[in-house]
Design a protein around this motif. Structure first.
Motif, PDB file in Angstrom:
ATOM      1  N   GLY A  47       0.666  -1.264   0.120  1.00 47.64           N
ATOM      2  CA  GLY A  47      -0.195  -0.060   0.105  1.00 47.64           C
ATOM      3  C   GLY A  47       0.866   1.276   0.115  1.00 47.64           C
ATOM      4  O   GLY A  47       0.924   1.982   0.787  1.00 47.64           O
ATOM      5  N   PRO A  48       1.612   1.563  -0.988  1.00 45.48           N
ATOM      6  CA  PRO A  48       2.430   2.725  -1.140  1.00 45.48           C
ATOM      7  C   PRO A  48       1.741   4.024  -1.174  1.00 45.48           C
ATOM      8  O   PRO A  48       2.196   5.102  -0.693  1.00 45.48           O
ATOM      9  CB  PRO A  48       3.194   2.458  -2.319  1.00 45.48           C
ATOM     10  CG  PRO A  48       2.670   1.499  -3.200  1.00 45.48           C
ATOM     11  CD  PRO A  48       1.712   0.932  -2.289  1.00 45.48           C
ATOM     12  N   GLY A  49       0.433   4.015  -1.662  1.00 44.46           N
ATOM     13  CA  GLY A  49      -0.269   5.311  -1.678  1.00 44.46           C
ATOM     14  C   GLY A  49       0.428   6.361  -2.379  1.00 44.46           C
ATOM     15  O   GLY A  49       0.828   6.212  -3.704  1.00 44.46           O
ATOM     16  N   GLU A  68      -0.047  -1.980  -4.743  1.00 44.99           N
ATOM     17  CA  GLU A  68      -1.063  -0.927  -4.487  1.00 44.99           C
ATOM     18  C   GLU A  68      -2.267  -1.026  -5.152  1.00 44.99           C
ATOM     19  O   GLU A  68      -2.394  -1.711  -6.278  1.00 44.99           O
ATOM     20  CB  GLU A  68      -0.607   0.256  -5.148  1.00 44.99           C
ATOM     21  CG  GLU A  68      -1.618   1.625  -5.038  1.00 44.99           C
ATOM     22  CD  GLU A  68      -1.962   1.834  -3.750  1.00 44.99           C
ATOM     23  OE1 GLU A  68      -3.284   1.818  -3.364  1.00 44.99           O
ATOM     24  OE2 GLU A  68      -0.961   1.981  -2.794  1.00 44.99           O
ATOM     25  N   PHE A  69      -3.486  -1.260  -4.283  1.00 41.09           N
ATOM     26  CA  PHE A  69      -4.932  -1.816  -4.903  1.00 41.09           C
ATOM     27  C   PHE A  69      -5.336  -0.776  -5.635  1.00 41.09           C
ATOM     28  O   PHE A  69      -6.056  -0.977  -6.472  1.00 41.09           O
ATOM     29  CB  PHE A  69      -5.763  -2.132  -3.694  1.00 41.09           C
ATOM     30  CG  PHE A  69      -6.929  -2.693  -3.894  1.00 41.09           C
ATOM     31  CD1 PHE A  69      -7.231  -3.910  -4.353  1.00 41.09           C
ATOM     32  CD2 PHE A  69      -8.095  -1.923  -3.600  1.00 41.09           C
ATOM     33  CE1 PHE A  69      -8.390  -4.099  -4.727  1.00 41.09           C
ATOM     34  CE2 PHE A  69      -9.492  -2.237  -4.038  1.00 41.09           C
ATOM     35  CZ  PHE A  69      -9.263  -3.564  -4.534  1.00 41.09           C
ATOM     36  N   ILE A  89       2.844  -2.919  -8.615  1.00 42.60           N
ATOM     37  CA  ILE A  89       1.835  -3.804  -9.032  1.00 42.60           C
ATOM     38  C   ILE A  89       0.754  -3.499  -8.477  1.00 42.60           C
ATOM     39  O   ILE A  89       0.298  -2.972  -7.213  1.00 42.60           O
ATOM     40  CB  ILE A  89       2.335  -5.380  -8.545  1.00 42.60           C
ATOM     41  CG1 ILE A  89       3.707  -5.643  -8.956  1.00 42.60           C
ATOM     42  CG2 ILE A  89       1.322  -6.161  -8.858  1.00 42.60           C
ATOM     43  CD1 ILE A  89       4.109  -6.803  -8.351  1.00 42.60           C
ATOM     44  N   ASN A  90      -0.356  -3.214  -9.733  1.00 42.81           N
ATOM     45  CA  ASN A  90      -1.719  -2.937  -8.942  1.00 42.81           C
ATOM     46  C   ASN A  90      -2.429  -4.107  -8.772  1.00 42.81           C
ATOM     47  O   ASN A  90      -3.040  -4.893  -9.625  1.00 42.81           O
ATOM     48  CB  ASN A  90      -2.315  -1.993 -10.268  1.00 42.81           C
ATOM     49  CG  ASN A  90      -3.748  -1.628 -10.252  1.00 42.81           C
ATOM     50  OD1 ASN A  90      -4.628  -1.266 -10.895  1.00 42.81           O
ATOM     51  ND2 ASN A  90      -4.239  -1.711  -8.660  1.00 42.81           N
ATOM     52  N   GLU A  91      -2.563  -4.182  -7.429  1.00 39.51           N
ATOM     53  CA  GLU A  91      -3.211  -5.498  -7.107  1.00 39.51           C
ATOM     54  C   GLU A  91      -3.626  -5.616  -5.639  1.00 39.51           C
ATOM     55  O   GLU A  91      -3.104  -4.794  -4.934  1.00 39.51           O
ATOM     56  CB  GLU A  91      -2.267  -6.910  -7.461  1.00 39.51           C
ATOM     57  CG  GLU A  91      -2.949  -8.114  -7.265  1.00 39.51           C
ATOM     58  CD  GLU A  91      -1.983  -9.314  -7.551  1.00 39.51           C
ATOM     59  OE1 GLU A  91      -2.486 -10.535  -7.380  1.00 39.51           O
ATOM     60  OE2 GLU A  91      -0.789  -8.955  -8.533  1.00 39.51           O
ATOM     61  N   GLY A 109       5.119  -1.174   5.353  1.00 37.10           N
ATOM     62  CA  GLY A 109       3.862  -0.849   4.817  1.00 37.10           C
ATOM     63  C   GLY A 109       3.151  -0.063   5.996  1.00 37.10           C
ATOM     64  O   GLY A 109       3.229  -0.565   6.970  1.00 37.10           O
ATOM     65  N   ASN A 110       2.365   0.875   5.603  1.00 42.02           N
ATOM     66  CA  ASN A 110       1.188   1.380   6.240  1.00 42.02           C
ATOM     67  C   ASN A 110       0.159   0.825   5.803  1.00 42.02           C
ATOM     68  O   ASN A 110      -0.576   1.126   4.684  1.00 42.02           O
ATOM     69  CB  ASN A 110       1.351   3.169   5.876  1.00 42.02           C
ATOM     70  CG  ASN A 110       0.258   3.908   6.667  1.00 42.02           C
ATOM     71  OD1 ASN A 110      -0.447   3.252   7.549  1.00 42.02           O
ATOM     72  ND2 ASN A 110      -0.229   5.135   6.124  1.00 42.02           N
ATOM     73  N   ILE A 111      -0.557  -0.150   6.626  1.00 42.43           N
ATOM     74  CA  ILE A 111      -1.642  -0.698   5.963  1.00 42.43           C
ATOM     75  C   ILE A 111      -2.918  -0.563   6.672  1.00 42.43           C
ATOM     76  O   ILE A 111      -3.191   0.207   7.748  1.00 42.43           O
ATOM     77  CB  ILE A 111      -1.367  -2.350   6.234  1.00 42.43           C
ATOM     78  CG1 ILE A 111      -1.264  -2.560   7.820  1.00 42.43           C
ATOM     79  CG2 ILE A 111       0.017  -2.763   5.657  1.00 42.43           C
ATOM     80  CD1 ILE A 111      -1.215  -4.229   8.145  1.00 42.43           C
ATOM     81  N   PRO A 112      -4.079  -0.714   5.739  1.00 45.34           N
ATOM     82  CA  PRO A 112      -5.270  -0.270   6.352  1.00 45.34           C
ATOM     83  C   PRO A 112      -5.731  -1.187   7.618  1.00 45.34           C
ATOM     84  O   PRO A 112      -5.380  -2.331   7.694  1.00 45.34           O
ATOM     85  CB  PRO A 112      -6.413  -0.528   5.127  1.00 45.34           C
ATOM     86  CG  PRO A 112      -5.528  -0.671   4.162  1.00 45.34           C
ATOM     87  CD  PRO A 112      -4.057  -1.165   4.418  1.00 45.34           C
ATOM     88  N   TYR A 113      -6.289  -0.360   8.408  1.00 42.54           N
ATOM     89  CA  TYR A 113      -6.413  -1.212   9.882  1.00 42.54           C
ATOM     90  C   TYR A 113      -7.386  -2.153   9.741  1.00 42.54           C
ATOM     91  O   TYR A 113      -7.288  -3.341  10.298  1.00 42.54           O
ATOM     92  CB  TYR A 113      -7.267  -0.042  10.843  1.00 42.54           C
ATOM     93  CG  TYR A 113      -6.386   1.021  11.086  1.00 42.54           C
ATOM     94  CD1 TYR A 113      -5.156   0.859  11.248  1.00 42.54           C
ATOM     95  CD2 TYR A 113      -6.885   2.238  11.769  1.00 42.54           C
ATOM     96  CE1 TYR A 113      -4.071   2.096  11.728  1.00 42.54           C
ATOM     97  CE2 TYR A 113      -6.247   3.277  12.049  1.00 42.54           C
ATOM     98  CZ  TYR A 113      -4.929   3.123  11.913  1.00 42.54           C
ATOM     99  OH  TYR A 113      -3.905   4.345  12.443  1.00 42.54           O
ATOM    100  N   TYR A 114      -8.410  -2.101   8.687  1.00 43.14           N
ATOM    101  CA  TYR A 114      -9.539  -3.383   8.773  1.00 43.14           C
ATOM    102  C   TYR A 114      -8.887  -4.561   8.165  1.00 43.14           C
ATOM    103  O   TYR A 114      -9.730  -5.569   8.069  1.00 43.14           O
ATOM    104  CB  TYR A 114     -10.638  -2.928   7.820  1.00 43.14           C
ATOM    105  CG  TYR A 114     -10.398  -2.603   6.403  1.00 43.14           C
ATOM    106  CD1 TYR A 114     -10.640  -3.655   5.600  1.00 43.14           C
ATOM    107  CD2 TYR A 114     -10.005  -1.399   5.995  1.00 43.14           C
ATOM    108  CE1 TYR A 114     -10.527  -3.353   4.130  1.00 43.14           C
ATOM    109  CE2 TYR A 114      -9.918  -1.210   4.725  1.00 43.14           C
ATOM    110  CZ  TYR A 114      -9.905  -2.318   3.766  1.00 43.14           C
ATOM    111  OH  TYR A 114      -9.624  -1.831   2.500  1.00 43.14           O
ATOM    112  N   ILE A 115      -7.865  -4.576   7.697  1.00 43.07           N
ATOM    113  CA  ILE A 115      -7.266  -5.851   6.919  1.00 43.07           C
ATOM    114  C   ILE A 115      -6.078  -6.303   7.674  1.00 43.07           C
ATOM    115  O   ILE A 115      -5.135  -6.825   6.977  1.00 43.07           O
ATOM    116  CB  ILE A 115      -7.072  -5.973   5.608  1.00 43.07           C
ATOM    117  CG1 ILE A 115      -6.413  -4.721   4.842  1.00 43.07           C
ATOM    118  CG2 ILE A 115      -8.492  -6.122   4.825  1.00 43.07           C
ATOM    119  CD1 ILE A 115      -6.273  -4.752   3.479  1.00 43.07           C
TER     120      ILE A 115
END
Length: 259
Positions: A47-49, A68-69, A89-91, A109-115
């Motif tokens: 998640g590089p944002g 990166e999603f 990589i867009n995934e 990574g700075n990752i989303p809390y929910y996952i």
């Protein structure tokens, strides 16, 4: 870059350079004296944002692969680092095949809390395993994962079964744009070559955590006589709760009640 954050993806931008550099430093592999190795492996960034942490990682690692999603962010990121050894990589990271990484690697990574939980378990159960993992996550979740006997949760037991865990830096919510509702902290994980206990013991422990607030004796699906005998032989207090046991104690109890 002025791209708007996507709330549904849990995007909060961290732009403080000193904090970003600290996170990147935590991902470095160290020698026995705690000094960063001259030759670092590839870094996998989750998640590089906007690429703020990517910038710090590229100054420390010979190669960065960023997953990166968000398609807009994935498309724009390479333009921010022309000539750098960066692959984007867009995934969805949870669908990303870690077997594609054929060389030793670390993760940041700075990752989303929910996952948070599925990302951590994916990394620790992967092949090949990363050499080190540094994730910026919700502070309270980091604290729960760091807990030991007496305050264990099934999450802390599961993660510590597969990795050595250390507390990293605290990042107050005011440093993010937009600010999240809670503070964050880095969690530093060093995957173990072998788990502390077998998957069977961990499945047994999961039964014990079916109702964490109840006494352990009430949670395990074995006869009272069997459990009483096992507790007696192990000199376990009958008032023990699931949070009280160490990995070794779970293994001992598993062996007693299943033999």
């Amino acid at each position: 870059m002025s791209l708007q954050n996507n709330k549904s993806l849990g995007q909060h931008w961290l732009k403080d350079r000193s904090i970003l550099d600290e996170i990147a430093d935590e991902a470095l592999l160290l020698d026995s004296d705690g000094v960063a190795l001259d030759l670092q492996p590839e870094c996998l960034e989750i998640g590089p944002g906007l690429g703020t942490l990517t910038s710090s990682l590229l100054r420390r690692f010979p190669k960065v692969t960023a997953v990166e999603f968000d398609p807009k962010l994935a498309h724009n990121l390479p333009n921010s680092f022309p000539g750098k050894n960066l692959t984007v990589i867009n995934e969805d990271f949870l669908q990303f095949d870690l077997a594609k990484l054929t060389e030793p690697y670390v993760v940041a990574g700075n990752i989303p809390y929910y996952i948070t939980k599925p990302i951590i378990l994916k990394l620790l159960e992967s092949a090949p395993k990363p050499k080190k993992i540094v994730l910026l996550i919700q502070k309270e979740v980091a604290e729960r994962i760091l807990e030991g006997p007496g305050k264990h949760t099934f999450l802390s037991l599961s993660v510590q079964n597969l990795a050595m865990v250390e507390a990293g830096i605290l990042v107050p919510k005011r440093y993010f744009t937009p600010p999240p509702k809670v503070d964050s902290a880095t969690l530093i994980l060093t995957p173990r070559a072998e788990p502390l206990v077998s998957p069977a013991v961990l499945r047994f422990a999961k039964q014990g955590f079916s109702n964490p607030r109840k006494k352990l004796l009430k949670n395990l699906p074995y006869s009272q006589a069997k459990l009483d005998q096992a507790f007696s032989e192990l000199c376990f207090d009958q008032n023990l709760r699931p949070s009280d046991l160490s990995h070794l104690e779970w293994e001992q109890l598993f062996q007693k009640v299943t033999q």
